[in-house]
Design an enzyme around this catalytic site. Structure first.
Site, PDB file in Angstrom:
ATOM      1  N   GLY A 105      -3.197 -39.749 -23.968  1.00 59.09           N
ATOM      2  CA  GLY A 105      -2.773 -38.679 -23.071  1.00 59.09           C
ATOM      3  C   GLY A 105      -3.941 -38.066 -22.300  1.00 59.09           C
ATOM      4  O   GLY A 105      -5.063 -38.561 -22.339  1.00 59.09           O
TER       5      GLY A 105
ATOM      6  N   THR B  28     -15.657 -34.453 -24.133  1.00 62.03           N
ATOM      7  CA  THR B  28     -15.888 -33.009 -24.144  1.00 62.03           C
ATOM      8  C   THR B  28     -15.264 -32.403 -22.894  1.00 62.03           C
ATOM      9  O   THR B  28     -15.405 -32.929 -21.786  1.00 62.03           O
ATOM     10  CB  THR B  28     -17.394 -32.674 -24.281  1.00 62.03           C
ATOM     11  OG1 THR B  28     -17.538 -31.255 -24.289  1.00 62.03           O
ATOM     12  CG2 THR B  28     -18.246 -33.285 -23.198  1.00 62.03           C
ATOM     13  N   HIS B  29     -14.544 -31.288 -23.115  1.00 60.13           N
ATOM     14  CA  HIS B  29     -13.727 -30.703 -22.045  1.00 60.13           C
ATOM     15  C   HIS B  29     -14.056 -29.214 -21.919  1.00 60.13           C
ATOM     16  O   HIS B  29     -14.153 -28.510 -22.941  1.00 60.13           O
ATOM     17  CB  HIS B  29     -12.240 -30.890 -22.402  1.00 60.13           C
ATOM     18  CG  HIS B  29     -11.324 -30.343 -21.364  1.00 60.13           C
ATOM     19  ND1 HIS B  29     -11.102 -30.974 -20.162  1.00 60.13           N
ATOM     20  CD2 HIS B  29     -10.577 -29.205 -21.331  1.00 60.13           C
ATOM     21  CE1 HIS B  29     -10.259 -30.260 -19.439  1.00 60.13           C
ATOM     22  NE2 HIS B  29      -9.924 -29.170 -20.122  1.00 60.13           N
TER      23      HIS B  29
ATOM     24  N   ASP C 211      -7.071 -39.924 -27.004  1.00 59.76           N
ATOM     25  CA  ASP C 211      -5.880 -40.743 -27.247  1.00 59.76           C
ATOM     26  C   ASP C 211      -5.311 -41.138 -25.881  1.00 59.76           C
ATOM     27  O   ASP C 211      -5.992 -41.009 -24.874  1.00 59.76           O
ATOM     28  CB  ASP C 211      -4.870 -39.991 -28.142  1.00 59.76           C
ATOM     29  CG  ASP C 211      -4.298 -38.751 -27.472  1.00 59.76           C
ATOM     30  OD1 ASP C 211      -4.569 -38.523 -26.262  1.00 59.76           O
ATOM     31  OD2 ASP C 211      -3.570 -38.011 -28.150  1.00 59.76           O
TER      32      ASP C 211
HETATM   33  C1  GAR Z   1     -18.831 -30.600 -18.652  1.00 60.31           C
HETATM   34  O1  GAR Z   1     -18.551 -29.215 -18.654  1.00 60.31           O
HETATM   35  C2  GAR Z   1     -17.639 -31.367 -19.184  1.00 60.31           C
HETATM   36  O2  GAR Z   1     -16.906 -30.692 -20.149  1.00 60.31           O
HETATM   37  C3  GAR Z   1     -16.835 -31.515 -17.933  1.00 60.31           C
HETATM   38  O3  GAR Z   1     -17.750 -31.816 -16.936  1.00 60.31           O
HETATM   39  C4  GAR Z   1     -18.981 -31.149 -17.235  1.00 60.31           C
HETATM   40  C5  GAR Z   1     -20.072 -32.166 -17.123  1.00 60.31           C
HETATM   41  O4  GAR Z   1     -21.340 -31.563 -17.104  1.00 60.31           O
HETATM   42  N1  GAR Z   1     -15.837 -32.565 -18.099  1.00 60.31           N
HETATM   43  C6  GAR Z   1     -14.634 -32.509 -17.575  1.00 60.31           C
HETATM   44  O5  GAR Z   1     -14.237 -31.610 -16.850  1.00 60.31           O
HETATM   45  C7  GAR Z   1     -13.768 -33.689 -17.930  1.00 60.31           C
HETATM   46  N2  GAR Z   1     -12.411 -33.470 -17.520  1.00 60.31           N
HETATM   47  P1  GAR Z   1     -22.650 -32.457 -17.200  1.00 60.31           P
HETATM   48  O6  GAR Z   1     -22.486 -33.626 -16.223  1.00 60.31           O
HETATM   49  O7  GAR Z   1     -23.764 -31.535 -16.787  1.00 60.31           O
HETATM   50  O8  GAR Z   1     -22.781 -32.933 -18.613  1.00 60.31           O
END
Ligand code: GAR
Length: 206
Positions: free
Chosen positions: A148, A113-114, A146
């Site tokens: 990338g 999740t991004h 994947d």
């Molecule tokens: C989330 O917003 C997630 O999408 C992001 O870190 C946060 C984690 O929050 N992930 C990235 O940026 C990955 N590149 P959390 O630790 O409270 O679940």
């Protein structure tokens, strides 16, 4: 992925673990169709691991610095995650890229999740990059990992407005509220219904 009776999730975290918590809360209901069987991290002393421990789950930490090579770390992560026989591996705020060996072991079953609407703003600083660009809407993307960087087939996206006075923190927090619901809804559907990927299109069902 075929849909087992209750899908086994291994969740990897690097920080606060609020997305993990949302999955734990959802999975408390048996009809959710998935349960978290273990939580791993690339660092100690994070709230994400504490949440798992409070839930009585096994945890593990593999730090890149403990290994001579990045590939060695990747294989160690693969080996420990494999022990828990996951149907799905969920990267929930996991701030490392997994490598070829890891992905080969869990072919097409690693989700990430991004906090941006991919393909805009991949990488480590998505909310900050979106704010700097001046977009009026952003959001979160759940995708199948994947080889990338944040480039895999998209499972789901959710949008939120960017407000004029937003800081990185206020924008990221608004994204995370929407992200948690999207993650829980989508992982539940993937677990209960199974899914296929054809020409980058992820479809629920078998
Ligand atoms: C989330 O917003 C997630 O999408 C992001 O870190 C946060 C984690 O929050 N992930 C990235 O940026 C990955 N590149 P959390 O630790 O409270 O679940």
């Amino acid at each position: 992925m075929p849909s087992p009776a209750v899908a086994r999730l291994v969740v990897l975290v690097s920080g606060a673990g609020t997305n993990l918590q949302a999955l734990l809360d959802a999975a408390a209901e048996p009809s959710y169709g998935a349960r978290v069987v273990a939580v791993g991290a690339d660092r100690d002393d994070i709230e994400g691991l504490a949440r798992a421990e409070r839930a009585g789950l096994p945890t593990f930490v593999r730090k890149v610095s403990q290994f001579e090579t990045r590939e060695g770390w990747d294989r160690a992560m693969r080996d420990i995650v494999s022990r828990f026989e996951p149907d799905l591996v969920v990267l929930a705020g996991f701030m490392k890229l997994v490598g070829e060996d890891f992905l080969a072991a869990f072919d097409g079953r690693v989700l990430n999740t991004h906090p941006a609407l991919l393909p805009a703003f991949p990488g480590m600083h998505a909310p900050s990059d979106a704010l700097a660009y001046g977009v009026k809407a952003s959001g979160a993307t759940l995708f199948v990992v994947d080889g990338g960087v944040d480039s895999g087939p998209i499972v789901a996206q959710v949008t939120v407005p960017v407000e004029p006075d937003d800081t990185v923190e206020t924008l990221h927090e608004r994204i995370k509220v929407a992200e948690r619901t999207m993650l829980v809804d989508s992982v539940g559907r993937l677990a209960r219904e199974g899914f296929t990927i054809t020409d980058r299109k992820v479809r629920f069902g078998r």
